[in-house]
Design an enzyme around this catalytic site. Sequence first.
Site, PDB file in Angstrom:
ATOM      1  N   CYS A  82     -25.774 -22.260  48.164  1.00 45.08           N
ATOM      2  CA  CYS A  82     -26.265 -22.601  49.491  1.00 45.08           C
ATOM      3  C   CYS A  82     -25.609 -23.908  49.934  1.00 45.08           C
ATOM      4  CB  CYS A  82     -27.783 -22.761  49.466  1.00 45.08           C
ATOM      5  SG  CYS A  82     -28.485 -23.333  51.033  1.00 45.08           S
ATOM      6  N   CYS A  85     -28.542 -26.763  50.145  1.00 49.15           N
ATOM      7  CA  CYS A  85     -29.235 -27.379  49.006  1.00 49.15           C
ATOM      8  C   CYS A  85     -28.578 -27.124  47.649  1.00 49.15           C
ATOM      9  CB  CYS A  85     -30.684 -26.890  48.967  1.00 49.15           C
ATOM     10  SG  CYS A  85     -30.878 -25.154  48.494  1.00 49.15           S
ATOM     11  N   CYS A 130     -32.118 -18.831  52.140  1.00 54.37           N
ATOM     12  CA  CYS A 130     -32.207 -19.500  50.842  1.00 54.37           C
ATOM     13  C   CYS A 130     -33.680 -19.709  50.519  1.00 54.37           C
ATOM     14  CB  CYS A 130     -31.480 -20.839  50.911  1.00 54.37           C
ATOM     15  SG  CYS A 130     -31.670 -21.848  49.421  1.00 54.37           S
ATOM     16  N   CYS A 133     -34.438 -23.872  50.391  1.00 53.12           N
ATOM     17  CA  CYS A 133     -34.451 -24.730  51.589  1.00 53.12           C
ATOM     18  C   CYS A 133     -34.749 -23.967  52.872  1.00 53.12           C
ATOM     19  CB  CYS A 133     -33.140 -25.508  51.726  1.00 53.12           C
ATOM     20  SG  CYS A 133     -31.715 -24.515  52.212  1.00 53.12           S
ATOM     21  N   CYS A 153     -24.495  -9.559  54.029  1.00 52.95           N
ATOM     22  CA  CYS A 153     -23.461 -10.035  54.946  1.00 52.95           C
ATOM     23  C   CYS A 153     -23.786 -11.491  55.290  1.00 52.95           C
ATOM     24  CB  CYS A 153     -23.464  -9.141  56.184  1.00 52.95           C
ATOM     25  SG  CYS A 153     -22.071  -9.414  57.277  1.00 52.95           S
TER      26      CYS A 153
END
Length: 166
Positions: A82, A85, A130, A133, A153
């Site tokens: 991510c 984070c 995510c 976060c 995607c």
Amino acid sequence: MIVDRRQFLGAGGAALVAGAITGVTLVAPAGATAGKFEYALSDAAWRKKLGPAAYAVLRRAATEPPGSSPLLKEHRAGTFLCAGCDLPLFASRTKYDSGTGWPSFWQPLPRAIATSRDSLLGYTRTEVHCRRCGGHLGHVFDDGPKPTGLRYCMNGLALKFAPARG
């Protein structure tokens, strides 16, 4: 909350201007970003950390232009994290070329993502964010390859790549 025509048009105009500035298409604020998460920053801190384009994607559910991500050409062994984070999200072995113009994967890492319902375009999609976060990553569709049949995607701006050590 009821939005009148003037508010709707004003928000649409603001989204178009922001999209022109950042090079991404703004859809609407990500539903996931409104919750409580392990990793949380103020809006100002997110803006400073991410920059305009990644902020628009991760925190406002924007979509980057297809074919614009350097991660499309990333084929080394490693992990996609991510960009907000640093949580590991996808193993490189699950990445494939979907032909869509966005980095695509057939499976996330365990406990990496969460999903929510997205009906902003007039039909229902599954938004992927995510789990640590709440950052908007992209969407998952059921037209992917075996073994899962899924296509995660993802926006390249929502990801970072960490090559395998070795």
